[in-house]
Design a protein around this motif. Structure first.
Motif, PDB file in Angstrom:
ATOM      1  N   LEU A   1      45.176  48.095  29.598  1.00  0.00           N
ATOM      2  CA  LEU A   1      44.024  47.450  28.965  1.00  0.00           C
ATOM      3  C   LEU A   1      43.520  48.283  27.786  1.00  0.00           C
ATOM      4  CD1 LEU A   1      42.361  46.164  32.209  1.00  0.00           C
ATOM      5  CD2 LEU A   1      43.234  44.737  30.353  1.00  0.00           C
ATOM      6  N   GLU A   2      43.489  49.580  27.951  1.00  0.00           N
ATOM      7  CA  GLU A   2      43.059  50.441  26.848  1.00  0.00           C
ATOM      8  C   GLU A   2      44.040  50.393  25.680  1.00  0.00           C
ATOM      9  OE1 GLU A   2      42.358  54.267  28.651  1.00  0.00           O
ATOM     10  OE2 GLU A   2      40.349  53.679  29.302  1.00  0.00           O
ATOM     11  N   ALA A   3      45.308  50.110  25.968  1.00  0.00           N
ATOM     12  CA  ALA A   3      46.327  50.018  24.916  1.00  0.00           C
ATOM     13  C   ALA A   3      46.326  48.651  24.230  1.00  0.00           C
ATOM     14  CB  ALA A   3      47.713  50.321  25.490  1.00  0.00           C
ATOM     15  N   GLY A   4      45.505  47.717  24.705  1.00  0.00           N
ATOM     16  CA  GLY A   4      45.353  46.444  24.018  1.00  0.00           C
ATOM     17  C   GLY A   4      46.039  45.235  24.624  1.00  0.00           C
ATOM     18  N   VAL A   5      46.457  45.309  25.886  1.00  0.00           N
ATOM     19  CA  VAL A   5      47.047  44.132  26.528  1.00  0.00           C
ATOM     20  C   VAL A   5      46.023  43.001  26.497  1.00  0.00           C
ATOM     21  CG1 VAL A   5      47.729  43.206  28.782  1.00  0.00           C
ATOM     22  CG2 VAL A   5      48.693  45.327  27.988  1.00  0.00           C
ATOM     23  N   ARG A   6      46.467  41.841  26.070  1.00  0.00           N
ATOM     24  CA  ARG A   6      45.592  40.661  25.973  1.00  0.00           C
ATOM     25  C   ARG A   6      45.288  40.090  27.350  1.00  0.00           C
ATOM     26  NH1 ARG A   6      47.822  35.813  25.963  1.00  0.00           N
ATOM     27  NH2 ARG A   6      49.702  36.611  25.008  1.00  0.00           N
ATOM     28  N   GLU A   7      46.319  40.053  28.220  1.00  0.00           N
ATOM     29  CA  GLU A   7      46.142  39.516  29.564  1.00  0.00           C
ATOM     30  C   GLU A   7      46.931  40.361  30.550  1.00  0.00           C
ATOM     31  OE1 GLU A   7      46.444  35.378  32.155  1.00  0.00           O
ATOM     32  OE2 GLU A   7      47.284  35.424  30.138  1.00  0.00           O
ATOM     33  N   LEU A   8      46.271  40.697  31.656  1.00  0.00           N
ATOM     34  CA  LEU A   8      46.894  41.489  32.718  1.00  0.00           C
ATOM     35  C   LEU A   8      46.803  40.696  34.009  1.00  0.00           C
ATOM     36  CD1 LEU A   8      48.156  44.134  33.749  1.00  0.00           C
ATOM     37  CD2 LEU A   8      45.818  44.980  34.103  1.00  0.00           C
ATOM     38  N   ILE A   9      47.967  40.411  34.577  1.00  0.00           N
ATOM     39  CA  ILE A   9      48.055  39.709  35.856  1.00  0.00           C
ATOM     40  C   ILE A   9      48.451  40.744  36.905  1.00  0.00           C
ATOM     41  CG2 ILE A   9      49.218  37.886  37.150  1.00  0.00           C
ATOM     42  CD1 ILE A   9      49.918  36.779  34.207  1.00  0.00           C
ATOM     43  N   ILE A  10      47.645  40.876  37.927  1.00  0.00           N
ATOM     44  CA  ILE A  10      47.875  41.889  38.964  1.00  0.00           C
ATOM     45  C   ILE A  10      48.332  41.209  40.244  1.00  0.00           C
ATOM     46  CG2 ILE A  10      46.803  43.699  40.349  1.00  0.00           C
ATOM     47  CD1 ILE A  10      44.747  43.993  38.024  1.00  0.00           C
ATOM     48  N   HIS A  11      49.417  41.742  40.802  1.00  0.00           N
ATOM     49  CA  HIS A  11      49.933  41.223  42.075  1.00  0.00           C
ATOM     50  C   HIS A  11      50.217  42.402  43.000  1.00  0.00           C
ATOM     51  CE1 HIS A  11      52.102  38.798  44.979  1.00  0.00           C
ATOM     52  NE2 HIS A  11      52.947  39.812  45.056  1.00  0.00           N
ATOM     53  N   ASP A  12      49.797  42.272  44.238  1.00  0.00           N
ATOM     54  CA  ASP A  12      50.112  43.247  45.283  1.00  0.00           C
ATOM     55  C   ASP A  12      50.337  42.457  46.563  1.00  0.00           C
ATOM     56  OD1 ASP A  12      49.587  46.515  45.677  1.00  0.00           O
ATOM     57  OD2 ASP A  12      49.417  45.345  47.525  1.00  0.00           O
ATOM     58  N   ALA A  13      51.226  42.959  47.404  1.00  0.00           N
ATOM     59  CA  ALA A  13      51.472  42.286  48.685  1.00  0.00           C
ATOM     60  C   ALA A  13      50.182  42.166  49.491  1.00  0.00           C
ATOM     61  CB  ALA A  13      52.535  43.034  49.484  1.00  0.00           C
ATOM     62  N   ASP A  14      49.277  43.130  49.319  1.00  0.00           N
ATOM     63  CA  ASP A  14      47.957  43.101  49.938  1.00  0.00           C
ATOM     64  C   ASP A  14      46.993  42.493  48.910  1.00  0.00           C
ATOM     65  OD1 ASP A  14      45.391  43.599  50.872  1.00  0.00           O
ATOM     66  OD2 ASP A  14      45.841  45.643  51.521  1.00  0.00           O
ATOM     67  N   VAL A  15      46.699  41.211  49.072  1.00  0.00           N
ATOM     68  CA  VAL A  15      45.880  40.486  48.089  1.00  0.00           C
ATOM     69  C   VAL A  15      44.520  41.158  47.881  1.00  0.00           C
ATOM     70  CG1 VAL A  15      44.788  38.263  47.552  1.00  0.00           C
ATOM     71  CG2 VAL A  15      47.065  38.318  48.565  1.00  0.00           C
ATOM     72  N   SER A  16      43.959  41.737  48.924  1.00  0.00           N
ATOM     73  CA  SER A  16      42.647  42.374  48.778  1.00  0.00           C
ATOM     74  C   SER A  16      42.710  43.545  47.791  1.00  0.00           C
ATOM     75  CB  SER A  16      42.097  42.832  50.131  1.00  0.00           C
ATOM     76  OG  SER A  16      42.877  43.887  50.671  1.00  0.00           O
ATOM     77  N   ARG A  17      43.838  44.249  47.748  1.00  0.00           N
ATOM     78  CA  ARG A  17      43.996  45.338  46.763  1.00  0.00           C
ATOM     79  C   ARG A  17      44.067  44.776  45.349  1.00  0.00           C
ATOM     80  NH1 ARG A  17      47.842  50.069  48.959  1.00  0.00           N
ATOM     81  NH2 ARG A  17      48.705  49.772  46.896  1.00  0.00           N
ATOM     82  N   SER A  18      44.760  43.657  45.179  1.00  0.00           N
ATOM     83  CA  SER A  18      44.823  43.007  43.872  1.00  0.00           C
ATOM     84  C   SER A  18      43.430  42.601  43.403  1.00  0.00           C
ATOM     85  CB  SER A  18      45.701  41.753  43.919  1.00  0.00           C
ATOM     86  OG  SER A  18      47.023  42.066  44.247  1.00  0.00           O
ATOM     87  N   ILE A  19      42.675  42.005  44.300  1.00  0.00           N
ATOM     88  CA  ILE A  19      41.320  41.549  43.962  1.00  0.00           C
ATOM     89  C   ILE A  19      40.441  42.746  43.607  1.00  0.00           C
ATOM     90  CG2 ILE A  19      39.224  40.481  44.907  1.00  0.00           C
ATOM     91  CD1 ILE A  19      41.177  38.649  46.558  1.00  0.00           C
ATOM     92  N   HIS A  20      40.491  43.772  44.421  1.00  0.00           N
ATOM     93  CA  HIS A  20      39.672  44.970  44.182  1.00  0.00           C
ATOM     94  C   HIS A  20      39.991  45.582  42.812  1.00  0.00           C
ATOM     95  CE1 HIS A  20      37.348  48.545  45.065  1.00  0.00           C
ATOM     96  NE2 HIS A  20      38.395  49.271  44.723  1.00  0.00           N
ATOM     97  N   LEU A  21      41.266  45.756  42.517  1.00  0.00           N
ATOM     98  CA  LEU A  21      41.652  46.350  41.230  1.00  0.00           C
ATOM     99  C   LEU A  21      41.254  45.440  40.074  1.00  0.00           C
ATOM    100  CD1 LEU A  21      42.925  48.498  39.468  1.00  0.00           C
ATOM    101  CD2 LEU A  21      45.175  47.462  39.942  1.00  0.00           C
ATOM    102  N   SER A  22      41.479  44.144  40.203  1.00  0.00           N
ATOM    103  CA  SER A  22      41.138  43.237  39.098  1.00  0.00           C
ATOM    104  C   SER A  22      39.637  43.275  38.812  1.00  0.00           C
ATOM    105  CB  SER A  22      41.613  41.815  39.384  1.00  0.00           C
ATOM    106  OG  SER A  22      40.870  41.239  40.428  1.00  0.00           O
ATOM    107  N   GLU A  23      38.820  43.367  39.847  1.00  0.00           N
ATOM    108  CA  GLU A  23      37.371  43.440  39.648  1.00  0.00           C
ATOM    109  C   GLU A  23      36.978  44.751  38.962  1.00  0.00           C
ATOM    110  OE1 GLU A  23      35.925  42.808  43.628  1.00  0.00           O
ATOM    111  OE2 GLU A  23      36.034  40.618  43.426  1.00  0.00           O
ATOM    112  N   ARG A  24      37.616  45.831  39.358  1.00  0.00           N
ATOM    113  CA  ARG A  24      37.279  47.138  38.759  1.00  0.00           C
ATOM    114  C   ARG A  24      37.662  47.210  37.292  1.00  0.00           C
ATOM    115  NH1 ARG A  24      37.637  52.248  42.454  1.00  0.00           N
ATOM    116  NH2 ARG A  24      37.057  52.993  40.411  1.00  0.00           N
TER     117      ARG A  24
END
Length: 174
Positions: free
Chosen positions: A52-75
């Motif tokens: 994100l700091e390097a300028g990615v326009r969109e970042l899609i996060i996937h983890d086998a543990d969906v709660s980790r994906s949600i937590h990271l995306s919110e942060r």
């Protein structure tokens, strides 16, 4: 950690920055790209911030543990850079695909992303180092993708650590 010239300690974590540097050094067009990041653990978290700091326009996060994906995306959404969302391990429409999981350490590990979903327009990076070309990178290279591996990330972090320790401005920052 380093001791600054004024006697104070300064610490930094360079894994995400080094990963992104290795990708860029090997042909990834991060700025304004659309990236799928597989893995939302410690490495994935550092990589998400650096992307994100390097300028990615969109970042899609996937983890086998969906709660980790949600937590990271919110942060990382709070950084106010690029669009961040949780999504499936489907790279359709992505310009970059990154593995930040341990998948690839063992020969019988499944691919973090189906090789059938990769196409030559994508750049594929993998954090796994010391195991040669991972099955994910082999699948990516077989369809013509440019790639970067964990060894290239380690080389980038070594350069960055040297710069960090030898920073002539050490001690002048807050």
């Amino acid at each position: 950690m380093r001791r600054n010239a004024d006697g104070r300690w300064h610490g930094d974590m360079l894994d995400g920055l080094a990963f992104v540097k290795a990708q860029i050094d090997h042909g990834a067009c991060v700025n304004d790209g659309r990236a799928l990041l597989i893995g939302a653990g410690a490495a994935g978290s550092a990589i998400a911030i650096a992307l994100l700091e390097a300028g990615v326009r969109e970042l899609i996060i996937h983890d086998a543990d969906v709660s980790r994906s949600i937590h990271l995306s919110e942060r990382v959404a709070n950084l106010g850079r690029g669009r961040v969302r949780v999504g499936p391990a489907d790279p359709a429409g992505c310009t970059m695909v990154f593995n930040a999981t341990p998948m690839g350490l063992a020969d019988d590990d499944p691919l973090p992303v189906s090789g059938d979903l990769l196409d030559s327009s994508m750049f594929v990076g993998d954090v796994i180092a010391g195991h040669g070309v991972t099955p994910l990178l082999r699948a990516a290279q077989s369809v013509g993708c440019k790639t970067a591996n964990g060894v290239q990330m380690v080389e980038a972090v070594q350069e960055m650590m040297l710069d960090f320790f030898l920073d002539p401005k050490a001690g002048t920052s807050v």
